[in-house]
Design a protein around this motif. Structure first.
Motif, PDB file in Angstrom:
ATOM      1  N   TYR A  70      11.490   2.053  -6.589  1.00 50.80           N
ATOM      2  CA  TYR A  70      10.621   0.882  -6.703  1.00 50.80           C
ATOM      3  C   TYR A  70      10.361   0.204  -5.360  1.00 50.80           C
ATOM      4  O   TYR A  70       9.442  -0.613  -5.243  1.00 50.80           O
ATOM      5  N   ASP A  71      11.171   0.532  -4.349  1.00 54.14           N
ATOM      6  CA  ASP A  71      11.016  -0.130  -3.050  1.00 54.14           C
ATOM      7  C   ASP A  71      10.622   0.843  -1.949  1.00 54.14           C
ATOM      8  O   ASP A  71      10.758   0.540  -0.767  1.00 54.14           O
ATOM      9  N   GLY A  72      10.138   2.010  -2.326  1.00 53.40           N
ATOM     10  CA  GLY A  72       9.749   2.993  -1.325  1.00 53.40           C
ATOM     11  C   GLY A  72       8.458   2.608  -0.611  1.00 53.40           C
ATOM     12  O   GLY A  72       7.643   1.839  -1.124  1.00 53.40           O
ATOM     13  N   PHE A  73       8.263   3.153   0.584  1.00 57.74           N
ATOM     14  CA  PHE A  73       7.046   2.879   1.351  1.00 57.74           C
ATOM     15  C   PHE A  73       6.397   4.202   1.713  1.00 57.74           C
ATOM     16  O   PHE A  73       7.019   5.062   2.344  1.00 57.74           O
ATOM     17  N   ASN A  74       5.145   4.375   1.287  1.00 57.88           N
ATOM     18  CA  ASN A  74       4.430   5.620   1.543  1.00 57.88           C
ATOM     19  C   ASN A  74       3.009   5.282   1.991  1.00 57.88           C
ATOM     20  O   ASN A  74       2.126   5.046   1.164  1.00 57.88           O
ATOM     21  N   PRO A  75       2.762   5.238   3.300  1.00 58.84           N
ATOM     22  CA  PRO A  75       1.428   4.847   3.795  1.00 58.84           C
ATOM     23  C   PRO A  75       0.318   5.803   3.407  1.00 58.84           C
ATOM     24  O   PRO A  75      -0.866   5.458   3.493  1.00 58.84           O
ATOM     25  N   THR A  98      -1.373   4.510  -0.361  1.00 61.93           N
ATOM     26  CA  THR A  98      -1.653   3.094  -0.578  1.00 61.93           C
ATOM     27  C   THR A  98      -2.896   2.902  -1.438  1.00 61.93           C
ATOM     28  O   THR A  98      -3.910   3.595  -1.267  1.00 61.93           O
ATOM     29  N   LEU A  99      -2.806   1.976  -2.387  1.00 57.78           N
ATOM     30  CA  LEU A  99      -3.923   1.551  -3.231  1.00 57.78           C
ATOM     31  C   LEU A  99      -4.617   2.721  -3.934  1.00 57.78           C
ATOM     32  O   LEU A  99      -5.850   2.804  -3.983  1.00 57.78           O
ATOM     33  N   ILE A 100      -3.801   3.600  -4.503  1.00 57.70           N
ATOM     34  CA  ILE A 100      -4.349   4.697  -5.307  1.00 57.70           C
ATOM     35  C   ILE A 100      -4.574   4.174  -6.722  1.00 57.70           C
ATOM     36  O   ILE A 100      -3.698   3.541  -7.310  1.00 57.70           O
ATOM     37  N   SER A 101      -5.734   4.443  -7.276  1.00 58.90           N
ATOM     38  CA  SER A 101      -6.033   3.986  -8.632  1.00 58.90           C
ATOM     39  C   SER A 101      -5.195   4.763  -9.653  1.00 58.90           C
ATOM     40  O   SER A 101      -4.669   5.835  -9.336  1.00 58.90           O
ATOM     41  N   ASP A 121      -0.354  -1.805  -2.010  1.00 62.65           N
ATOM     42  CA  ASP A 121      -0.793  -1.664  -0.627  1.00 62.65           C
ATOM     43  C   ASP A 121       0.257  -1.003   0.261  1.00 62.65           C
ATOM     44  O   ASP A 121      -0.031  -0.686   1.427  1.00 62.65           O
ATOM     45  N   GLN A 122       1.470  -0.804  -0.247  1.00 68.03           N
ATOM     46  CA  GLN A 122       2.503  -0.114   0.521  1.00 68.03           C
ATOM     47  C   GLN A 122       2.827   1.259  -0.060  1.00 68.03           C
ATOM     48  O   GLN A 122       3.796   1.903   0.347  1.00 68.03           O
TER      49      GLN A 122
END
Length: 297
Positions: A61-66, A69-72, A83-84
């Motif tokens: 739940y706290d992962g970051f994958n640039p 971002t903002l995939i529908s 956004d992250q």
């Protein structure tokens, strides 16, 4: 003397089987109310979501994958990503734990403190009642959300401090409710008979007065959980509750408000989760009130 003591032994109020049958009757009446059972079903779904979160999703739940971002919403990310690049479905599921944790424990804290103060005020009366009642009046004079904001501002922004603030601002609600019940219950004949036997005030309060005053507290507590979840979401939206990275629904709304037109799913799903769980508790609380209130029979 024996004729005075006899009602204590025969009073149905102290009969455990009678109490059990009353609760069973209330449950049977509750089951007949479809909205209440739908509300209970919604609540249980969210409870199971929180408990089984690691089973229901393998995403962090706290992962970051640039790169995501903002995939529908799609087959891989049912509710899309923020956004992250974090999976919103996963954050909604883990967010259920936070909302329920704050809702349940803030209400429990309010009930414990409020009931204790209400018991003392209603049973002993006089100057104790005056002081405690004026304390409740002062707290109720402030808008609840503003008082919560002030408390969190003093304690510092965090989820635990938000829980403490929500518990504090709801103390007068339960205190005044239990006080009004105690004022009625303490005038009953079986209470007077118990006093004649030499029963201590502490035993009288916690074995007889409180159990016979707890029903409205149960109903109000169920409805209060919904209010507490909304208040926690409001504090999270203002940045005074959950901190960055924590999957709290109010914080998710605050972080996504700039994408309301470009990526509306980032607000839609957290907002819908808040609405649904609050609706569930309200529907169940209304049905519980109708089942437990003797005037509704």
């Amino acid at each position: 003397m024996k004729t005075v003591l006899q009602p204590v032994a025969d009073k149905p109020t102290f009969n455990k089987s009678t109490k059990k049958s009353l609760w069973l009757e209330a449950w049977k009446k509750l089951k007949k109310q479809r909205p209440a059972m739908v509300g209970l079903g919604i609540v249980l779904v969210f409870v199971l979501m929180g408990i089984l979160a690691p089973v229901l999703t393998s995403q962090p739940y706290d992962g970051f994958n640039p790169q995501k971002t903002l995939i529908s919403p799609n087959a891989d990310h049912w509710f899309g990503t923020d956004d992250q690049g974090r999976d919103i479905y996963t954050r909604i599921i883990y967010g259920a734990r936070i909302s329920l944790w704050i809702g349940f424990f803030s209400v429990i804290g309010s009930i414990i403190v409020g009931s204790f103060l209400g018991l003392i005020a209603g049973y002993y009366g006089k100057w104790l009642d005056t002081i405690i009642s004026r304390f409740f009046d002062i707290m109720l004079a402030f808008p609840s959300i503003l008082l919560a904001i002030a408390i969190v501002a003093i304690l510092g922004p965090s989820l635990f401090n938000a829980l403490v603030a929500i518990a504090i601002i709801n103390i007068p609600t339960y205190g005044r409710l239990i006080r009004s019940r105690v004022l009625s219950v303490k005038e009953e004949e079986y209470i007077a008979a118990a006093k004649i036997t030499g029963m201590s005030d502490r035993r009288l309060l916690f074995q007889h007065v409180l159990p016979n005053s707890i029903t409205p507290i149960i109903v109000q507590g169920t409805l209060g959980i919904a209010t507490a979840i909304l208040e926690a979401a409001a504090l999270g939206f203002l940045g005074l509750g959950a901190q960055p990275g924590e999957p709290e629904w109010g914080k998710m709304l605050a972080d996504s408000r700039q994408f309301i037109t470009s990526a509306p799913w980032t607000l839609l799903f957290p907002g819908f989760a808040i609405m649904l769980i609050v609706l569930g508790f309200n529907m169940f609380g209304d049905g519980l009130r109708d089942a437990l209130d003797p005037k509704m029979k």
